[in-house]
Scaffold this motif. Structure first.
Motif, PDB file in Angstrom:
ATOM      1  N   ALA A 187       0.830  -1.216   0.000  1.00  0.00           N
ATOM      2  CA  ALA A 187       0.000   0.000   0.000  1.00  0.00           C
ATOM      3  C   ALA A 187       0.861   1.260   0.000  1.00  0.00           C
ATOM      4  O   ALA A 187       0.471   2.295  -0.569  1.00  0.00           O
ATOM      5  N   ALA A 230       2.539   1.740  -3.877  1.00  0.00           N
ATOM      6  CA  ALA A 230       1.749   1.748  -5.108  1.00  0.00           C
ATOM      7  C   ALA A 230       2.085   2.961  -5.979  1.00  0.00           C
ATOM      8  O   ALA A 230       2.182   2.854  -7.202  1.00  0.00           O
ATOM      9  N   LYS A 270      -1.585   3.294  -8.595  1.00  0.00           N
ATOM     10  CA  LYS A 270      -2.631   3.721  -7.656  1.00  0.00           C
ATOM     11  C   LYS A 270      -4.004   3.186  -8.052  1.00  0.00           C
ATOM     12  O   LYS A 270      -4.743   2.651  -7.226  1.00  0.00           O
ATOM     13  N   THR A 271      -4.383   3.335  -9.308  1.00  0.00           N
ATOM     14  CA  THR A 271      -5.691   2.867  -9.771  1.00  0.00           C
ATOM     15  C   THR A 271      -5.811   1.354  -9.619  1.00  0.00           C
ATOM     16  O   THR A 271      -6.824   0.836  -9.136  1.00  0.00           O
ATOM     17  N   PHE A 306      -4.075  -0.631  -7.562  1.00  0.00           N
ATOM     18  CA  PHE A 306      -4.084  -1.053  -6.167  1.00  0.00           C
ATOM     19  C   PHE A 306      -5.398  -0.683  -5.489  1.00  0.00           C
ATOM     20  O   PHE A 306      -5.880  -1.416  -4.617  1.00  0.00           O
ATOM     21  N   THR A 307      -5.981   0.438  -5.884  1.00  0.00           N
ATOM     22  CA  THR A 307      -7.285   0.823  -5.341  1.00  0.00           C
ATOM     23  C   THR A 307      -8.324  -0.252  -5.630  1.00  0.00           C
ATOM     24  O   THR A 307      -9.107  -0.642  -4.754  1.00  0.00           O
ATOM     25  N   SER A 308      -8.322  -0.759  -6.862  1.00  0.00           N
ATOM     26  CA  SER A 308      -9.279  -1.817  -7.225  1.00  0.00           C
ATOM     27  C   SER A 308      -9.026  -3.079  -6.408  1.00  0.00           C
ATOM     28  O   SER A 308      -9.966  -3.784  -6.019  1.00  0.00           O
ATOM     29  N   VAL A 330      -7.722  -3.222  -3.343  1.00  0.00           N
ATOM     30  CA  VAL A 330      -8.163  -2.979  -1.965  1.00  0.00           C
ATOM     31  C   VAL A 330      -9.677  -3.091  -1.869  1.00  0.00           C
ATOM     32  O   VAL A 330     -10.217  -3.668  -0.915  1.00  0.00           O
ATOM     33  N   LYS A 331     -10.394  -2.548  -2.857  1.00  0.00           N
ATOM     34  CA  LYS A 331     -11.861  -2.638  -2.867  1.00  0.00           C
ATOM     35  C   LYS A 331     -12.294  -4.099  -2.870  1.00  0.00           C
ATOM     36  O   LYS A 331     -13.223  -4.484  -2.162  1.00  0.00           O
ATOM     37  N   CYS A 339      -4.145   0.650   4.118  1.00  0.00           N
ATOM     38  CA  CYS A 339      -4.955   0.651   2.893  1.00  0.00           C
ATOM     39  C   CYS A 339      -6.079   1.681   2.917  1.00  0.00           C
ATOM     40  O   CYS A 339      -6.769   1.853   1.898  1.00  0.00           O
ATOM     41  N   TYR A 397      -7.031   4.178   0.114  1.00  0.00           N
ATOM     42  CA  TYR A 397      -7.599   3.626  -1.121  1.00  0.00           C
ATOM     43  C   TYR A 397      -9.086   3.314  -0.990  1.00  0.00           C
ATOM     44  O   TYR A 397      -9.715   2.874  -1.942  1.00  0.00           O
ATOM     45  N   LYS A 446     -11.252   5.703   0.095  1.00  0.00           N
ATOM     46  CA  LYS A 446     -11.970   6.977   0.070  1.00  0.00           C
ATOM     47  C   LYS A 446     -13.056   6.964  -1.000  1.00  0.00           C
ATOM     48  O   LYS A 446     -12.857   6.486  -2.114  1.00  0.00           O
TER      49      LYS A 446
END
Length: 248
Positions: free
Chosen positions: A160, A163, A168-169, A171-173, A175-176, A204, A207, A209
């Motif tokens: 985290a 990334a 970023k995009t 890793f965000t996916s 984490v979701k 995390c 990510y 938000k």
């Protein structure tokens, strides 16, 4: 050079059969460590060392693969600058270790060593390795093996921090998609895993938000309400942390 030094540099002499098993193991470990130190003092080519480890990392024998991963970890701890030079070779071996088809020990050692190496290089210039490591680590968060879960959470939390903009995009996916696992393992049967999960949850949190531009209820809104309910019951301090940082 005295006789002791000659013995260490060459093949160690026979160990008496009357020696207890634990004692024999500790002696072999001692000779191994001394020999390793002397080799680096002599500035033996690291390429040769990596070549040996690469060969053992693909050996049919799981114990040899395990020791190869451990050897990479030892090198990362003792000679981080030299290992940094061969970063791509090391990462390639460790990623293959993460996907070991039969040995949990090899996977576990790979997770631990990756955590060490990523810390040494501060996650710089990981390239596509970042994707491979993230995808496989995420699958191990729900593994039945406590050691694998623990080390996977530690490594995922470390990812985290690394990334950056490039990933970023992506890793965000990830984490979701991992949010349910994070919630479940906050109450993990193993206290150490639960503690590691809590630390990773915090790492995390940026990510998670919400995007403010959507004006209608989405699946993500429903997931966030579920997150709030569970945290308010079991981990109110985490919920306060999220509110304070405008994450929820």
């Amino acid at each position: 050079m005295d006789q002791t030094q000659k013995g260490i540099l060459g093949q160690p002499g026979p160990i008496p059969t009357t020696q207890p098993k634990k004692k024999r193991t500790s002696v072999m470990s001692f000779f191994s460590k001394v020999s390793w130190t002397l080799r680096f003092q002599k500035q033996e080519s690291l390429k040769n060392v990596f070549s040996i480890l690469a060969e053992r990392a693909q050996d049919p024998n799981a114990k040899k693969r395990h020791m190869a991963m451990r050897g990479l970890g030892t090198m990362a701890c003792e000679t981080p600058d030299k290992v940094r030079k061969y970063k791509k070779i090391v990462l390639d071996l460790l990623v293959h270790g993460l996907y070991d088809p039969v040995s949990a020990e090899v996977i576990h050692e790979s997770l631990k060593t990756l955590t060490i190496i990523l810390g040494k290089i501060q996650g710089k210039s990981l390239g596509s390795f970042f994707v491979d490591i993230t995808l496989q680590t995420r699958t191990l968060l729900d593994d039945e093996n406590d050691n694998l879960r623990y080390s996977a959470f530690v490594l995922f939390g470390q990812l985290a921090a690394f990334a950056g903009r490039k990933w970023k995009t992506f890793f965000t996916s990830q984490v979701k998609q991992t949010q349910d696992s994070l919630l479940i393992h906050l109450q993990d049967r193993n206290p150490q895993v639960a503690k590691a999960c809590k630390t990773t949850f915090r790492a995390c949190s940026p990510y998670l938000k919400e995007r403010k531009e959507t004006g209608f209820q989405t699946e993500e809104d429903q997931r966030n309400r579920k997150l709030c309910r569970q945290l308010s019951c079991h981990h109110p301090e985490l919920l306060l942390f999220f509110y304070a940082n405008k994450i929820l």
